[in-house]
Design a protein around this motif. Sequence first.
Motif, PDB file in Angstrom:
ATOM      1  N   ASP A  70       0.846  -1.192   0.000  1.00 41.59           N
ATOM      2  CA  ASP A  70       0.000   0.000   0.000  1.00 41.59           C
ATOM      3  C   ASP A  70       0.885   1.246   0.000  1.00 41.59           C
ATOM      4  O   ASP A  70       0.651   2.187  -0.763  1.00 41.59           O
ATOM      5  CB  ASP A  70      -0.926  -0.016   1.217  1.00 41.59           C
ATOM      6  N   TYR A  71       1.908   1.261   0.845  1.00 41.02           N
ATOM      7  CA  TYR A  71       2.834   2.393   0.867  1.00 41.02           C
ATOM      8  C   TYR A  71       3.518   2.566  -0.490  1.00 41.02           C
ATOM      9  O   TYR A  71       3.684   3.677  -0.968  1.00 41.02           O
ATOM     10  CB  TYR A  71       3.907   2.209   1.942  1.00 41.02           C
ATOM     11  N   ARG A  72       3.915   1.451  -1.116  1.00 40.10           N
ATOM     12  CA  ARG A  72       4.580   1.543  -2.415  1.00 40.10           C
ATOM     13  C   ARG A  72       3.664   2.209  -3.438  1.00 40.10           C
ATOM     14  O   ARG A  72       4.119   3.007  -4.254  1.00 40.10           O
ATOM     15  CB  ARG A  72       5.013   0.160  -2.893  1.00 40.10           C
ATOM     16  N   ASN A  73       2.359   1.907  -3.383  1.00 37.53           N
ATOM     17  CA  ASN A  73       1.415   2.557  -4.291  1.00 37.53           C
ATOM     18  C   ASN A  73       1.324   4.053  -4.039  1.00 37.53           C
ATOM     19  O   ASN A  73       1.068   4.821  -4.959  1.00 37.53           O
ATOM     20  CB  ASN A  73       0.032   1.918  -4.178  1.00 37.53           C
ATOM     21  N   LEU A  74       1.525   4.472  -2.799  1.00 34.68           N
ATOM     22  CA  LEU A  74       1.431   5.885  -2.440  1.00 34.68           C
ATOM     23  C   LEU A  74       2.750   6.637  -2.634  1.00 34.68           C
ATOM     24  O   LEU A  74       2.752   7.799  -3.016  1.00 34.68           O
ATOM     25  CB  LEU A  74       0.978   6.023  -0.982  1.00 34.68           C
ATOM     26  N   TYR A  75       3.875   5.976  -2.352  1.00 35.76           N
ATOM     27  CA  TYR A  75       5.172   6.642  -2.343  1.00 35.76           C
ATOM     28  C   TYR A  75       6.024   6.369  -3.573  1.00 35.76           C
ATOM     29  O   TYR A  75       6.991   7.061  -3.820  1.00 35.76           O
ATOM     30  CB  TYR A  75       5.967   6.224  -1.095  1.00 35.76           C
ATOM     31  N   GLY A  76       5.700   5.335  -4.310  1.00 34.06           N
ATOM     32  CA  GLY A  76       6.569   4.930  -5.404  1.00 34.06           C
ATOM     33  C   GLY A  76       7.486   3.825  -4.927  1.00 34.06           C
ATOM     34  O   GLY A  76       7.247   3.217  -3.878  1.00 34.06           O
ATOM     35  N   PRO A  77       8.554   3.562  -5.664  1.00 33.38           N
ATOM     36  CA  PRO A  77       9.374   2.386  -5.351  1.00 33.38           C
ATOM     37  C   PRO A  77      10.164   2.474  -4.051  1.00 33.38           C
ATOM     38  O   PRO A  77      10.496   1.455  -3.472  1.00 33.38           O
ATOM     39  CB  PRO A  77      10.312   2.278  -6.545  1.00 33.38           C
ATOM     40  N   HIS A  78      10.472   3.661  -3.563  1.00 32.22           N
ATOM     41  CA  HIS A  78      11.256   3.812  -2.331  1.00 32.22           C
ATOM     42  C   HIS A  78      10.355   4.344  -1.227  1.00 32.22           C
ATOM     43  O   HIS A  78       9.842   5.444  -1.310  1.00 32.22           O
ATOM     44  CB  HIS A  78      12.446   4.749  -2.547  1.00 32.22           C
TER      45      HIS A  78
END
Length: 139
Positions: free
Chosen positions: A44-52
Amino acid sequence: MEPPGAFYQDWDRPVGTDDEVMAKVTNAFGPESGEAVTMRMMLDYRNLYGPHVPLGAAGQLDLILEDTALAAQLAQSTGVTQDDARDSLHSLHAQGMLLIADDGSLWMTVPPGTPYSAPNGQWSFIEKKAEAPLQPTAS
């Protein structure tokens, strides 16, 4: 961007597609395991923040949102759901418009190199939006 502070020291990058990553975790630990819950949050965080993903900062923002009415207030004033308001706050965080200070509080910020940033190329912390969540005490 390289935000300053203790909450921006630990970054992660889940490797593989969401389905591949979840398959590995659920095969190793089970679909309802703590590891699977954590990985769903990471994706979920990756969807919000991108790859890092700034793990400490993203987690701290979620703690603040659980501890305050910030997401509810944003949802009410914009006519969106609280989940959408949460995602919007994480998006602002990912863009550097909100940062977690070393004391765990949430601040509206201006990233370096933007029109209202500090003249020496530093981050500008403009307004505190939320205190750090209360820490439970050991009894």
